[in-house]
Design an enzyme around this catalytic site. Structure first.
Site, PDB file in Angstrom:
ATOM      1  N   CYS A  40      33.035   0.812  18.748  1.00 48.47           N
ATOM      2  CA  CYS A  40      32.617  -0.594  18.848  1.00 48.47           C
ATOM      3  C   CYS A  40      31.227  -0.892  18.316  1.00 48.47           C
ATOM      4  O   CYS A  40      31.079  -1.702  17.407  1.00 48.47           O
ATOM      5  CB  CYS A  40      32.747  -1.070  20.291  1.00 48.47           C
ATOM      6  SG  CYS A  40      34.458  -1.275  20.765  1.00 48.47           S
TER       7      CYS A  40
ATOM      8  N   GLU B  49      37.113  -8.489  25.095  1.00 50.94           N
ATOM      9  CA  GLU B  49      37.140  -7.438  26.122  1.00 50.94           C
ATOM     10  C   GLU B  49      35.797  -6.726  26.157  1.00 50.94           C
ATOM     11  O   GLU B  49      35.216  -6.467  25.121  1.00 50.94           O
ATOM     12  CB  GLU B  49      38.259  -6.446  25.760  1.00 50.94           C
ATOM     13  CG  GLU B  49      38.538  -5.454  26.826  1.00 50.94           C
ATOM     14  CD  GLU B  49      38.641  -6.121  28.191  1.00 50.94           C
ATOM     15  OE1 GLU B  49      39.619  -6.816  28.426  1.00 50.94           O
ATOM     16  OE2 GLU B  49      37.708  -5.960  29.018  1.00 50.94           O
TER      17      GLU B  49
ATOM     18  N   LYS C 288      31.202 -12.016  22.019  1.00 52.66           N
ATOM     19  CA  LYS C 288      31.522 -10.591  21.908  1.00 52.66           C
ATOM     20  C   LYS C 288      30.606  -9.895  20.902  1.00 52.66           C
ATOM     21  O   LYS C 288      29.998  -8.862  21.212  1.00 52.66           O
ATOM     22  CB  LYS C 288      32.994 -10.428  21.519  1.00 52.66           C
ATOM     23  CG  LYS C 288      33.439  -8.990  21.311  1.00 52.66           C
ATOM     24  CD  LYS C 288      33.298  -8.140  22.579  1.00 52.66           C
ATOM     25  CE  LYS C 288      33.409  -6.676  22.295  1.00 52.66           C
ATOM     26  NZ  LYS C 288      34.577  -6.023  22.726  1.00 52.66           N
TER      27      LYS C 288
ATOM     28  N   GLY D 294      18.381   8.686  23.386  1.00 52.98           N
ATOM     29  CA  GLY D 294      19.256   9.810  23.034  1.00 52.98           C
ATOM     30  C   GLY D 294      19.396   9.932  21.531  1.00 52.98           C
ATOM     31  O   GLY D 294      18.498   9.561  20.777  1.00 52.98           O
TER      32      GLY D 294
ATOM     33  N   ASP E 144      53.715  -1.643  20.229  1.00 51.53           N
ATOM     34  CA  ASP E 144      52.937  -0.918  19.217  1.00 51.53           C
ATOM     35  C   ASP E 144      53.858  -0.602  18.049  1.00 51.53           C
ATOM     36  O   ASP E 144      55.049  -0.355  18.249  1.00 51.53           O
ATOM     37  CB  ASP E 144      52.356   0.376  19.802  1.00 51.53           C
ATOM     38  CG  ASP E 144      51.118   0.824  19.045  1.00 51.53           C
ATOM     39  OD1 ASP E 144      50.001   0.632  19.577  1.00 51.53           O
ATOM     40  OD2 ASP E 144      51.256   1.349  17.924  1.00 51.53           O
TER      41      ASP E 144
ATOM     42  N   THR F 191      37.995  -7.522  18.732  1.00 49.83           N
ATOM     43  CA  THR F 191      36.688  -8.074  18.352  1.00 49.83           C
ATOM     44  C   THR F 191      36.765  -8.579  16.928  1.00 49.83           C
ATOM     45  O   THR F 191      37.100  -7.822  16.015  1.00 49.83           O
ATOM     46  CB  THR F 191      35.615  -6.983  18.455  1.00 49.83           C
ATOM     47  OG1 THR F 191      35.663  -6.465  19.767  1.00 49.83           O
ATOM     48  CG2 THR F 191      34.241  -7.546  18.172  1.00 49.83           C
TER      49      THR F 191
ATOM     50  N   ARG G 159      35.553   8.696  17.559  1.00 46.63           N
ATOM     51  CA  ARG G 159      35.297   7.751  16.472  1.00 46.63           C
ATOM     52  C   ARG G 159      33.792   7.447  16.382  1.00 46.63           C
ATOM     53  O   ARG G 159      33.176   7.109  17.385  1.00 46.63           O
ATOM     54  CB  ARG G 159      36.104   6.463  16.687  1.00 46.63           C
ATOM     55  CG  ARG G 159      37.607   6.693  16.491  1.00 46.63           C
ATOM     56  CD  ARG G 159      38.413   5.431  16.722  1.00 46.63           C
ATOM     57  NE  ARG G 159      38.458   5.047  18.129  1.00 46.63           N
ATOM     58  CZ  ARG G 159      39.103   3.976  18.584  1.00 46.63           C
ATOM     59  NH1 ARG G 159      39.713   3.176  17.750  1.00 46.63           N
ATOM     60  NH2 ARG G 159      39.113   3.705  19.876  1.00 46.63           N
TER      61      ARG G 159
HETATM   62  C1  UDX Z   1      40.984  -2.129  18.657  1.00 51.29           C
HETATM   63  C2  UDX Z   1      39.897  -2.671  17.723  1.00 51.29           C
HETATM   64  O1  UDX Z   1      39.319  -1.610  16.992  1.00 51.29           O
HETATM   65  C3  UDX Z   1      38.835  -3.411  18.439  1.00 51.29           C
HETATM   66  O2  UDX Z   1      37.983  -4.085  17.537  1.00 51.29           O
HETATM   67  C4  UDX Z   1      39.406  -4.419  19.301  1.00 51.29           C
HETATM   68  O3  UDX Z   1      38.390  -4.982  20.089  1.00 51.29           O
HETATM   69  C5  UDX Z   1      40.575  -3.932  20.113  1.00 51.29           C
HETATM   70  O4  UDX Z   1      41.490  -3.184  19.357  1.00 51.29           O
HETATM   71  P1  UDX Z   1      41.258   0.095  20.034  1.00 51.29           P
HETATM   72  O5  UDX Z   1      42.185  -0.339  21.097  1.00 51.29           O
HETATM   73  O6  UDX Z   1      40.212   1.108  20.374  1.00 51.29           O
HETATM   74  O7  UDX Z   1      40.419  -1.161  19.495  1.00 51.29           O
HETATM   75  O8  UDX Z   1      42.089   0.535  18.727  1.00 51.29           O
HETATM   76  P2  UDX Z   1      43.158   1.700  18.580  1.00 51.29           P
HETATM   77  O9  UDX Z   1      42.981   2.713  19.659  1.00 51.29           O
HETATM   78  O10 UDX Z   1      43.086   2.090  17.145  1.00 51.29           O
HETATM   79  O11 UDX Z   1      44.560   0.990  18.892  1.00 51.29           O
HETATM   80  C6  UDX Z   1      45.178   0.041  18.147  1.00 51.29           C
HETATM   81  C7  UDX Z   1      46.688   0.157  18.314  1.00 51.29           C
HETATM   82  O12 UDX Z   1      47.306  -0.901  17.605  1.00 51.29           O
HETATM   83  C8  UDX Z   1      47.295   1.465  17.813  1.00 51.29           C
HETATM   84  O13 UDX Z   1      48.084   2.046  18.810  1.00 51.29           O
HETATM   85  C9  UDX Z   1      48.113   1.031  16.612  1.00 51.29           C
HETATM   86  O14 UDX Z   1      49.271   1.842  16.441  1.00 51.29           O
HETATM   87  C10 UDX Z   1      48.466  -0.404  16.962  1.00 51.29           C
HETATM   88  N1  UDX Z   1      48.776  -1.272  15.838  1.00 51.29           N
HETATM   89  C11 UDX Z   1      47.951  -1.332  14.749  1.00 51.29           C
HETATM   90  C12 UDX Z   1      49.889  -2.093  15.896  1.00 51.29           C
HETATM   91  O15 UDX Z   1      50.643  -2.057  16.874  1.00 51.29           O
HETATM   92  N2  UDX Z   1      50.140  -2.954  14.869  1.00 51.29           N
HETATM   93  C13 UDX Z   1      49.356  -3.019  13.767  1.00 51.29           C
HETATM   94  O16 UDX Z   1      49.620  -3.800  12.866  1.00 51.29           O
HETATM   95  C14 UDX Z   1      48.205  -2.188  13.718  1.00 51.29           C
HETATM   96  C1  UDX Z   2      30.967  -0.671  24.307  1.00 56.59           C
HETATM   97  C2  UDX Z   2      30.523  -1.805  25.249  1.00 56.59           C
HETATM   98  O1  UDX Z   2      29.700  -1.282  26.313  1.00 56.59           O
HETATM   99  C3  UDX Z   2      31.722  -2.528  25.800  1.00 56.59           C
HETATM  100  O2  UDX Z   2      31.305  -3.635  26.593  1.00 56.59           O
HETATM  101  C4  UDX Z   2      32.578  -3.009  24.631  1.00 56.59           C
HETATM  102  O3  UDX Z   2      33.719  -3.671  25.067  1.00 56.59           O
HETATM  103  C5  UDX Z   2      32.972  -1.850  23.742  1.00 56.59           C
HETATM  104  O4  UDX Z   2      31.791  -1.185  23.295  1.00 56.59           O
HETATM  105  P1  UDX Z   2      31.872   1.818  24.595  1.00 56.59           P
HETATM  106  O5  UDX Z   2      31.669   1.913  23.126  1.00 56.59           O
HETATM  107  O6  UDX Z   2      33.163   2.265  25.185  1.00 56.59           O
HETATM  108  O7  UDX Z   2      31.655   0.317  25.088  1.00 56.59           O
HETATM  109  O8  UDX Z   2      30.737   2.707  25.311  1.00 56.59           O
HETATM  110  P2  UDX Z   2      29.255   2.484  25.826  1.00 56.59           P
HETATM  111  O9  UDX Z   2      29.154   3.016  27.188  1.00 56.59           O
HETATM  112  O10 UDX Z   2      28.764   1.103  25.614  1.00 56.59           O
HETATM  113  O11 UDX Z   2      28.424   3.474  24.866  1.00 56.59           O
HETATM  114  C6  UDX Z   2      28.357   3.281  23.466  1.00 56.59           C
HETATM  115  C7  UDX Z   2      27.419   4.271  22.831  1.00 56.59           C
HETATM  116  O12 UDX Z   2      26.066   4.031  23.214  1.00 56.59           O
HETATM  117  C8  UDX Z   2      27.693   5.738  23.196  1.00 56.59           C
HETATM  118  O13 UDX Z   2      27.556   6.535  22.032  1.00 56.59           O
HETATM  119  C9  UDX Z   2      26.611   6.081  24.193  1.00 56.59           C
HETATM  120  O14 UDX Z   2      26.269   7.449  24.145  1.00 56.59           O
HETATM  121  C10 UDX Z   2      25.462   5.219  23.698  1.00 56.59           C
HETATM  122  N1  UDX Z   2      24.491   4.833  24.738  1.00 56.59           N
HETATM  123  C11 UDX Z   2      24.861   4.030  25.770  1.00 56.59           C
HETATM  124  C12 UDX Z   2      23.159   5.268  24.644  1.00 56.59           C
HETATM  125  O15 UDX Z   2      22.793   6.003  23.705  1.00 56.59           O
HETATM  126  N2  UDX Z   2      22.259   4.872  25.593  1.00 56.59           N
HETATM  127  C13 UDX Z   2      22.603   4.059  26.632  1.00 56.59           C
HETATM  128  O16 UDX Z   2      21.735   3.734  27.451  1.00 56.59           O
HETATM  129  C14 UDX Z   2      23.949   3.629  26.723  1.00 56.59           C
END
Ligand code: UDX
Ligand code: UDX
Length: 441
Positions: A263, A154, A207, A256, A30, A124, A330
């Site tokens: 995502c 993922e 995805k 809801g 990172d 993604t 987020r």
């Molecule tokens: C991120 C993306 O938002 C998502 O679209 C993708 O599917 C997976 O990666 P997430 O893991 O939730 O999802 O992001 P975040 O928690 O913000 O973590 C990203 C990490 O990358 C941070 O720890 C950041 O410091 C690091 N980073 C960012 C690097 O190491 N190098 C960079 O150039 C930018």
């Molecule tokens: C989602 C996808 O499920 C996962 O496969 C992908 O890799 C990343 O994005 P995540 O965002 O972690 O995962 O959570 P998820 O459980 O999918 O919920 C997303 C949002 O939808 C939440 O705000 C949740 O409250 C809402 N939700 C989910 C509903 O309002 N109704 C439902 O039936 C399910």
């Protein structure tokens, strides 16, 4: 196998740790020095059930390490995953600058002597990004490096990420090279899950299409919930009735306040944008977004109607995180709701079991007090709103809640509280897509 995970966020950290858990040697990279330092000291940057224990045990077994040295990780590992953010631009297009930056850094570190390397895109991304990553690496690296690019999206959900990763429904690997595909199959062999072998572009599309479909499913039931409210029907019963059809399934049919998180909002926008760019617009997804936004507005309208004026009303909100079992705020609908209530002059007191700290940052500048206790939070409140589907809200002691509130009004934005129990203790129970229940006088 030796694997590098570049980007140690929600996706990279959990995925890297699960790879270590099944026996690979994983280097998590990172560029945030503080984060790496904290992880080395055993401090967790995020809350995710079961993750901390798994990190601790794999670090002590020598299978998991954290570093800021990307070049060293590239030299050491034959498979290099990219899991850096891909946030949306204002116009909905995907910001690929982190991906491009990391691709160049990988290119700099690669030399022909290292032998074969596979770069895997886990973030993604819009379709065709993999091809561009390959072009960048080719352009910036030494002549003669042996590298291929694969897409391996993922599907983990925050709050159940470890379980989702260890027991996936399927693993999608997209590659136009059999050599890269074979190497990736070795990476995933310990997971014993079905592997969907596809070309690079199809994997990238899977995805965006999967996440957009799940968002569509949520917006569908939310649109149905609005009809139920008008018709005096019960959306929970409708969801049960349609969900028992295996072709539809009950999953992701919980009505809801709408979907949030890092995502769905971003991926729906991203898919709309990429489809438009390709000249094949996905108008259906614009309606998904419209319904999602309308859901919060309708709910706010109902609270407003009940209280008449929101100014100086004390409103308790349970839930700040975008969903249960996470501290992630987020794109949280709960945060949006709190901001709207504050903007209308309400005095908001909020509680979340894990997102108090992240919530306080997201709500800085708003007139909101964050409580450490869910019952203290409702003290003298005129309305209690349930905004996140945490289990402990569903099993709350409602009598205790009723006794502390100034007015007995409960708005359940996630349909998780048993309405009969609420009215039994004297609370008026408002929910999504169902009749309001009133205590018997
Ligand atoms: C991120 C993306 O938002 C998502 O679209 C993708 O599917 C997976 O990666 P997430 O893991 O939730 O999802 O992001 P975040 O928690 O913000 O973590 C990203 C990490 O990358 C941070 O720890 C950041 O410091 C690091 N980073 C960012 C690097 O190491 N190098 C960079 O150039 C930018
Ligand atoms: C989602 C996808 O499920 C996962 O496969 C992908 O890799 C990343 O994005 P995540 O965002 O972690 O995962 O959570 P998820 O459980 O999918 O919920 C997303 C949002 O939808 C939440 O705000 C949740 O409250 C809402 N939700 C989910 C509903 O309002 N109704 C439902 O039936 C399910």
């Amino acid at each position: 196998m030796k694997l590098a995970m570049i980007g140690t966020g929600y996706v990279g950290l959990t995925t890297g740790t699960c790879f270590a858990e099944v026996g690979h040697k994983v280097v998590c990279v990172d560029n945030n020095e503080e984060k790496v330092k904290a992880l080395r000291q055993g401090k967790m940057p995020i809350y995710e059930p079961d993750l901390e224990e798994m990190i601790v045990s794999n670090v002590s077994a020598g299978r998991l390490e954290f570093t800021t040295d990307l070049a060293a990780a590239v030299r050491e590992c034959e498979v290099i995953f990219i899991a850096v953010p891909t946030p949306p631009h204002d116009d909905g297009s995907v910001d690929l600058s982190y991906i491009e930056g990391v691709s160049r850094e990988i290119a700099d570190a690669l030399t022909p002597e290292l032998g074969y390397r596979v770069v895997v895109d886990k973030s993604t991304v819009p379709v065709s990004t993999g091809t561009k990553v390959y072009q960048v690496i080719e352009r910036y690296s030494h002549q003669g490096v042996d590298v291929e690019v694969v897409s391996n999206p993922e599907f983990l959900r925050e709050g159940s990420a470890v379980n989702d990763l260890m027991n996936p429904d399927r693993i999608v690997i997209g590659s136009d090279s059999q050599r890269a595909m074979d190497l990736m199959k070795r990476v995933y062999q310990p997971f014993n899950a079905p592997i969907v072998e596809v070309d690079l572009a199809s994997a990238e599309l899977i995805k965006h299409a999967a996440n957009s479909f799940l968002a569509l499913k949520i917006s569908y039931i939310n649109a149905v919930s609005a009809v139920c409210e008008k018709a005096g029907a019960d959306v929970e019963l409708v969801a049960k009735g349609i969900g028992m059809d295996k072709r539809i399934s009950r999953h992701f049919l919980n009505a809801g306040l709408g979907y949030g998180g890092s995502c769905f909002p971003k991926d729906v926008k991203g898919f709309i944008n990429v489809a438009e760019q390709l000249g094949s617009p996905m108008e259906i997804l614009k309606e998904v977004e419209r319904v999602n936004a309308a859901q919060l507005e309708r709910f706010l309208g109902r609270i407003r109607k009940k209280l008449w004026v929101l100014r100086n009303k004390k409103i308790a909100v349970w839930g700040i995180a975008f969903k249960q079992n996470t501290d992630d705020v987020r794109e949280s609908v709960a945060v949006k709701l709190i901001k709207r209530l504050c903007e209308e002059g309400a005095e908001v007191v909020a509680y979340d079991p894990k997102a108090a700290e992240t919530g306080a940052q997201a709500l800085a500048g708003y007139n909101v007090t964050i409580c450490q206790d869910m019952y203290e939070c409702v003290q003298d409140a005129e309305v209690l709103v349930v905004a996140t589907e945490w289990k402990q809200f569903a099993t709350a002691n409602l009598l205790k809640v009723r006794e502390r509130m100034r007015l007995p009004i409960l708005f359940d934005g996630r349909n998780i509280i048993h309405g009969e129990n609420a009215v039994h203790v004297g609370l008026e129970y408002h929910s999504i897509g169902r009749k309001t229940l009133y205590p018997q006088s």
